[in-house]
Design a protein around this motif. Structure first.
Motif, PDB file in Angstrom:
ATOM      1  N   GLY A  54       3.412  -3.575 -18.304  1.00  0.00           N
ATOM      2  CA  GLY A  54       3.629  -4.975 -17.992  1.00  0.00           C
ATOM      3  C   GLY A  54       2.367  -5.584 -17.414  1.00  0.00           C
ATOM      4  N   ILE A  55       2.450  -6.090 -16.184  1.00  0.00           N
ATOM      5  CA  ILE A  55       1.294  -6.704 -15.528  1.00  0.00           C
ATOM      6  C   ILE A  55       1.112  -6.046 -14.161  1.00  0.00           C
ATOM      7  N   GLY A  56      -0.124  -5.821 -13.779  1.00  0.00           N
ATOM      8  CA  GLY A  56      -0.433  -5.207 -12.499  1.00  0.00           C
ATOM      9  C   GLY A  56      -1.549  -4.197 -12.677  1.00  0.00           C
ATOM     10  N   CYS A  57      -1.989  -3.614 -11.575  1.00  0.00           N
ATOM     11  CA  CYS A  57      -3.065  -2.630 -11.656  1.00  0.00           C
ATOM     12  C   CYS A  57      -2.667  -1.448 -12.534  1.00  0.00           C
ATOM     13  N   ALA A  58      -1.448  -0.936 -12.338  1.00  0.00           N
ATOM     14  CA  ALA A  58      -0.985   0.208 -13.121  1.00  0.00           C
ATOM     15  C   ALA A  58      -0.969  -0.109 -14.607  1.00  0.00           C
ATOM     16  N   ILE A 129       2.877  -2.718  -2.485  1.00  0.00           N
ATOM     17  CA  ILE A 129       2.068  -3.940  -2.315  1.00  0.00           C
ATOM     18  C   ILE A 129       1.756  -4.512  -3.694  1.00  0.00           C
ATOM     19  N   TYR A 130       1.446  -5.803  -3.751  1.00  0.00           N
ATOM     20  CA  TYR A 130       0.880  -6.386  -4.970  1.00  0.00           C
ATOM     21  C   TYR A 130      -0.636  -6.231  -4.871  1.00  0.00           C
ATOM     22  N   GLY A 131      -1.183  -5.297  -5.638  1.00  0.00           N
ATOM     23  CA  GLY A 131      -2.615  -5.033  -5.573  1.00  0.00           C
ATOM     24  C   GLY A 131      -3.441  -5.955  -6.439  1.00  0.00           C
ATOM     25  N   LEU A 132      -2.981  -6.199  -7.688  1.00  0.00           N
ATOM     26  CA  LEU A 132      -3.783  -6.983  -8.625  1.00  0.00           C
ATOM     27  C   LEU A 132      -4.007  -8.406  -8.125  1.00  0.00           C
ATOM     28  N   THR A 133      -2.992  -8.982  -7.477  1.00  0.00           N
ATOM     29  CA  THR A 133      -3.105 -10.361  -6.974  1.00  0.00           C
ATOM     30  C   THR A 133      -3.558 -10.415  -5.526  1.00  0.00           C
ATOM     31  N   LYS A 134      -4.058  -9.282  -5.035  1.00  0.00           N
ATOM     32  CA  LYS A 134      -4.807  -9.218  -3.782  1.00  0.00           C
ATOM     33  C   LYS A 134      -3.974  -9.195  -2.511  1.00  0.00           C
ATOM     34  N   GLY A 135      -2.893  -8.405  -2.529  1.00  0.00           N
ATOM     35  CA  GLY A 135      -2.293  -8.011  -1.268  1.00  0.00           C
ATOM     36  C   GLY A 135      -1.101  -8.768  -0.749  1.00  0.00           C
ATOM     37  N   GLN A 136      -0.259  -9.299  -1.649  1.00  0.00           N
ATOM     38  CA  GLN A 136       1.006  -9.878  -1.195  1.00  0.00           C
ATOM     39  C   GLN A 136       2.064  -8.776  -1.083  1.00  0.00           C
ATOM     40  N   TYR A 137       3.120  -9.040  -0.308  1.00  0.00           N
ATOM     41  CA  TYR A 137       4.161  -8.017  -0.159  1.00  0.00           C
ATOM     42  C   TYR A 137       4.940  -7.875  -1.458  1.00  0.00           C
ATOM     43  N   SER A 138       5.477  -6.682  -1.680  1.00  0.00           N
ATOM     44  CA  SER A 138       6.201  -6.389  -2.924  1.00  0.00           C
ATOM     45  C   SER A 138       7.648  -6.039  -2.601  1.00  0.00           C
ATOM     46  N   PRO A 139       8.478  -5.793  -3.635  1.00  0.00           N
ATOM     47  CA  PRO A 139       9.884  -5.442  -3.384  1.00  0.00           C
ATOM     48  C   PRO A 139      10.079  -4.110  -2.665  1.00  0.00           C
ATOM     49  N   THR A 140       9.012  -3.298  -2.542  1.00  0.00           N
ATOM     50  CA  THR A 140       9.154  -2.037  -1.801  1.00  0.00           C
ATOM     51  C   THR A 140       8.427  -2.062  -0.459  1.00  0.00           C
ATOM     52  N   SER A 141       7.806  -3.170  -0.117  1.00  0.00           N
ATOM     53  CA  SER A 141       7.140  -3.263   1.187  1.00  0.00           C
ATOM     54  C   SER A 141       8.167  -3.179   2.310  1.00  0.00           C
TER      55      SER A 141
END
Length: 341
Positions: A54-58, A129-141
């Motif tokens: 999908g979208i993201g660093c992974a 964390i949301y890494g690709l968009t530079k550090g917003q909280y994610s559903p597992t934070s």
């Protein structure tokens, strides 16, 4: 005569010519290496292997595999992979996703792929964390997480990905981490060999925006005391001397104990093949978070009807009973109307 012999390959054969673009020190590198080193041993062909993301660093991983692949839309990789897997059952289809991609915008696509038991191997890179968009909280934070998008701390209760997969009754559910290549490869192999939907959560360190998120349980000096290996048919115990274990109390709750105090016979014996997922779900909830003893390994591995096979069999039977369908008749049947200018 078709040649069914799988050619001998090495890691180099599975590695593309693309420059790997992740932050230096990112846990994604070790996951990529584990995959590239494992694939030559799986007895599969590169031309029959597909990585979808999908979208993201992974989600960059398909670029680095010398296979077919697709960098798709945010959260939609399980849906696209479902279409591919049911129409091309001859392919090995891997889904690469992250905690934000899979559990936020892609949440529904993930749970439906799991409940349908589509023949997919889904690897979820969880860095909380949301890494690709530079550090917003994610559903597992974790709750209270201070990020750019939660300056006063997150109010959200985090998802437990393994619990979610078990709740969707996925037939194969496991957890591993990026600090142990051998364990990753063992889990990836099991997931690949399973027929149906396989789900693997990987604790993956984002050393730029969430460094050390899992170090309390995966750090080399604490790993033995805080990772609880799940081994089918064996009592659940852990610690340098196997001195701690897990028991099932009469009230149905799991509890960590000292083996010397209760005896080995009192320990819960892990049964990954238990059809009812409730006990596996309890194991997934044993730790409140990755800061206290946490189970890793295979939580559940059961057989179930594979969606693609069932769908194609249904189509075959329908065609045999009724003959070829009439698309025009279908489109003009039932509640139709004519619009006049």
């Amino acid at each position: 005569m078709t040649d069914t012999t799988v050619p001998v390959t090495t890691r180099k054969d599975w590695t593309s010519d693309q420059e790997v673009r992740w932050c230096p020190g990112c846990g994604d590198y070790s996951i990529l290496a584990a995959l590239q080193m494992l694939l030559p041993d799986l007895g599969v062909r590169r031309e029959n292997t597909v990585f979808l993301s999908g979208i993201g660093c992974a989600a960059r991983l398909p670029y680095y595999m010398n296979t077919y692949g697709m960098h798709s839309i945010h959260g939609r990789a399980p849906a696209i992979a479902t279409g591919l897997a049911v129409t091309r059952p001859d392919l090995d289809v891997w889904v690469i996703t992250g905690d934000g991609d899979a559990l936020s915008i892609g949440g529904n696509h993930l749970i439906h792929a799991l409940r349908r038991n589509v023949n997919l191997t889904i690897l979820l890179f969880n860095n909380q964390i949301y890494g690709l968009t530079k550090g917003q909280y994610s559903p597992t934070s974790e709750q209270g997480k201070v990020t750019k998008s939660t300056p006063f701390g997150s109010l959200d209760r985090p998802f437990n990905p393994v619990s979610l997969a078990l709740g969707a009754e996925a037939t194969f559910v496991a957890r591993t981490h990026d600090m142990d290549r051998k364990h990753m490869q063992e889990v990836f192999r099991r997931a690949h060999d399973h027929k149906g939907a396989s789900f693997v959560e990987i604790y993956q360190n984002c050393n730029v925006f969430n460094d050390g998120a899992f170090e309390k349980i995966t750090g080399r000096d604490v790993r033995t005391e805080n990772l609880i290996p799940l081994v089918h048919g064996e009592p659940i115990r852990f610690g340098a001397e196997g001195q701690r274990g897990v028991v099932l109390d009469p009230d149905g709750r799991l509890r960590i104990v000292e083996v010397a105090e209760v005896g080995e016979d009192a320990l819960l014996v892990h049964d990954e093949r238990r059809d009812e997922p409730g006990l596996a779900f309890q194991l997934s909830r044993l730790a409140r978070g990755p800061f206290e003893p946490t189970p890793i390994g295979v939580f559940r591995a059961v057989d179930g009807p594979e969606y693609g096979e069932a769908m194609n069999q249904q189509l075959l039977e329908a065609n045999e009973k009724k003959g070829p369908g009439d698309l025009a008749a279908l489109l003009t049947s039932g509640g139709t109307w004519t619009v006049e200018n």
